[in-house]
Design a protein around this motif. Structure first.
Motif, PDB file in Angstrom:
ATOM      1  N   MET A   1       4.341 -21.508  -3.193  1.00  0.00           N
ATOM      2  CA  MET A   1       3.837 -20.986  -2.133  1.00  0.00           C
ATOM      3  C   MET A   1       4.900 -20.303  -1.319  1.00  0.00           C
ATOM      4  SD  MET A   1       1.613 -19.337  -0.750  1.00  0.00           S
ATOM      5  CE  MET A   1       0.778 -18.282   0.475  1.00  0.00           C
ATOM      6  N   ILE A   2       5.762 -21.845  -0.822  1.00  0.00           N
ATOM      7  CA  ILE A   2       7.698 -21.456   0.501  1.00  0.00           C
ATOM      8  C   ILE A   2       7.914 -20.524  -0.813  1.00  0.00           C
ATOM      9  CG2 ILE A   2       8.295 -22.440   2.252  1.00  0.00           C
ATOM     10  CD1 ILE A   2       5.257 -21.931   3.194  1.00  0.00           C
ATOM     11  N   ASP A   3       8.126 -21.729  -1.326  1.00  0.00           N
ATOM     12  CA  ASP A   3       9.680 -21.284  -2.842  1.00  0.00           C
ATOM     13  C   ASP A   3       9.281 -19.487  -2.657  1.00  0.00           C
ATOM     14  OD1 ASP A   3      11.075 -23.296  -2.292  1.00  0.00           O
ATOM     15  OD2 ASP A   3       9.453 -24.187  -4.212  1.00  0.00           O
ATOM     16  N   ARG A   4       8.227 -19.119  -3.264  1.00  0.00           N
ATOM     17  CA  ARG A   4       8.168 -17.805  -3.707  1.00  0.00           C
ATOM     18  C   ARG A   4       8.570 -17.135  -2.578  1.00  0.00           C
ATOM     19  NH1 ARG A   4       2.855 -16.454  -7.189  1.00  0.00           N
ATOM     20  NH2 ARG A   4       4.554 -15.960  -8.313  1.00  0.00           N
ATOM     21  N   LEU A   5       7.999 -17.273  -1.687  1.00  0.00           N
ATOM     22  CA  LEU A   5       8.341 -16.285  -0.491  1.00  0.00           C
ATOM     23  C   LEU A   5       9.978 -16.531  -0.265  1.00  0.00           C
ATOM     24  CD1 LEU A   5       5.281 -17.409   2.082  1.00  0.00           C
ATOM     25  CD2 LEU A   5       6.035 -15.446   1.144  1.00  0.00           C
ATOM     26  N   ARG A   6      10.751 -17.738  -0.062  1.00  0.00           N
ATOM     27  CA  ARG A   6      12.285 -17.635  -0.024  1.00  0.00           C
ATOM     28  C   ARG A   6      12.988 -17.122  -0.918  1.00  0.00           C
ATOM     29  NH1 ARG A   6      12.523 -24.132   1.248  1.00  0.00           N
ATOM     30  NH2 ARG A   6      11.575 -24.098   3.457  1.00  0.00           N
ATOM     31  N   GLN A   7      12.172 -16.850  -2.183  1.00  0.00           N
ATOM     32  CA  GLN A   7      13.101 -16.159  -3.443  1.00  0.00           C
ATOM     33  C   GLN A   7      12.807 -14.463  -2.360  1.00  0.00           C
ATOM     34  OE1 GLN A   7      10.617 -16.747  -7.391  1.00  0.00           O
ATOM     35  NE2 GLN A   7      12.514 -16.602  -8.030  1.00  0.00           N
ATOM     36  N   THR A  12      15.203  -9.133  -1.564  1.00  0.00           N
ATOM     37  CA  THR A  12      14.689  -7.711  -0.554  1.00  0.00           C
ATOM     38  C   THR A  12      16.128  -7.894  -0.679  1.00  0.00           C
ATOM     39  OG1 THR A  12      12.431  -8.517  -0.282  1.00  0.00           O
ATOM     40  CG2 THR A  12      13.492  -7.307   1.648  1.00  0.00           C
ATOM     41  N   ARG A  13      16.893  -9.217   0.196  1.00  0.00           N
ATOM     42  CA  ARG A  13      17.774  -8.881   1.234  1.00  0.00           C
ATOM     43  C   ARG A  13      18.893  -8.803  -0.002  1.00  0.00           C
ATOM     44  NH1 ARG A  13      18.508 -14.580   4.237  1.00  0.00           N
ATOM     45  NH2 ARG A  13      16.734 -14.475   4.604  1.00  0.00           N
ATOM     46  N   GLN A  14      19.197  -9.588  -0.578  1.00  0.00           N
ATOM     47  CA  GLN A  14      20.098  -8.774  -1.675  1.00  0.00           C
ATOM     48  C   GLN A  14      20.427  -7.978  -2.025  1.00  0.00           C
ATOM     49  OE1 GLN A  14      19.955 -11.379  -5.511  1.00  0.00           O
ATOM     50  NE2 GLN A  14      20.859 -12.445  -4.359  1.00  0.00           N
ATOM     51  N   ARG A  16      19.392  -5.086  -0.286  1.00  0.00           N
ATOM     52  CA  ARG A  16      19.274  -4.389   0.961  1.00  0.00           C
ATOM     53  C   ARG A  16      20.831  -4.710   0.930  1.00  0.00           C
ATOM     54  NH1 ARG A  16      15.101  -7.277   4.746  1.00  0.00           N
ATOM     55  NH2 ARG A  16      16.680  -8.037   5.057  1.00  0.00           N
ATOM     56  N   ALA A  17      21.454  -5.399   0.687  1.00  0.00           N
ATOM     57  CA  ALA A  17      22.860  -5.537   0.664  1.00  0.00           C
ATOM     58  C   ALA A  17      22.989  -5.090   0.051  1.00  0.00           C
ATOM     59  CB  ALA A  17      23.718  -6.527   0.470  1.00  0.00           C
ATOM     60  N   ILE A  18      23.114  -5.137  -1.286  1.00  0.00           N
ATOM     61  CA  ILE A  18      23.752  -3.983  -2.695  1.00  0.00           C
ATOM     62  C   ILE A  18      23.206  -2.136  -2.432  1.00  0.00           C
ATOM     63  CG2 ILE A  18      23.082  -3.119  -4.604  1.00  0.00           C
ATOM     64  CD1 ILE A  18      22.238  -5.872  -6.398  1.00  0.00           C
ATOM     65  N   ASP A  19      22.165  -1.975  -1.474  1.00  0.00           N
ATOM     66  CA  ASP A  19      21.861  -0.404  -1.637  1.00  0.00           C
ATOM     67  C   ASP A  19      23.247   0.127  -0.288  1.00  0.00           C
ATOM     68  OD1 ASP A  19      20.727   2.039  -1.362  1.00  0.00           O
ATOM     69  OD2 ASP A  19      19.925   1.135   0.905  1.00  0.00           O
ATOM     70  N   ARG A  20      23.123  -0.704   0.826  1.00  0.00           N
ATOM     71  CA  ARG A  20      24.304  -0.765   1.781  1.00  0.00           C
ATOM     72  C   ARG A  20      25.465  -0.365   1.109  1.00  0.00           C
ATOM     73  NH1 ARG A  20      21.572  -4.106   4.564  1.00  0.00           N
ATOM     74  NH2 ARG A  20      23.058  -6.014   3.985  1.00  0.00           N
ATOM     75  N   ALA A  21      25.333  -1.403   0.434  1.00  0.00           N
ATOM     76  CA  ALA A  21      27.351  -1.189  -0.484  1.00  0.00           C
ATOM     77  C   ALA A  21      27.442   0.208  -0.931  1.00  0.00           C
ATOM     78  CB  ALA A  21      27.606  -2.741  -1.277  1.00  0.00           C
ATOM     79  N   TRP A  22      26.022   0.253  -1.720  1.00  0.00           N
ATOM     80  CA  TRP A  22      26.278   1.370  -2.408  1.00  0.00           C
ATOM     81  C   TRP A  22      26.350   2.588  -1.973  1.00  0.00           C
ATOM     82  CZ3 TRP A  22      23.592   5.522  -3.506  1.00  0.00           C
ATOM     83  CH2 TRP A  22      23.653   7.025  -4.888  1.00  0.00           C
TER      84      TRP A  22
END
Length: 44
Positions: A1-7, A12-14, A16-22
């Motif tokens: 369960m914790i691993d799924r939340l971290r994943q 989501t973080r990745q 957002r980073a890709i969207d900002r770079a684009w």
């Protein structure tokens, strides 16, 4: 369960980073490269 939340948080973080770079890419060619990178990356 914790691993799924971290994943999900990491994915989501990745995304957002890709969207900002684009959005910050100065040329269409760079946007195309970012799109290719985003499509080829391994899902977490």
């Amino acid at each position: 369960m914790i691993d799924r939340l971290r994943q999900r948080r990491q994915t989501t973080r990745q995304n957002r980073a890709i969207d900002r770079a684009w959005q910050a890419a100065p040329t269409q060619a760079m946007r195309d490269e970012i799109n290719l990178f985003a499509q080829r990356r391994q899902p977490l």
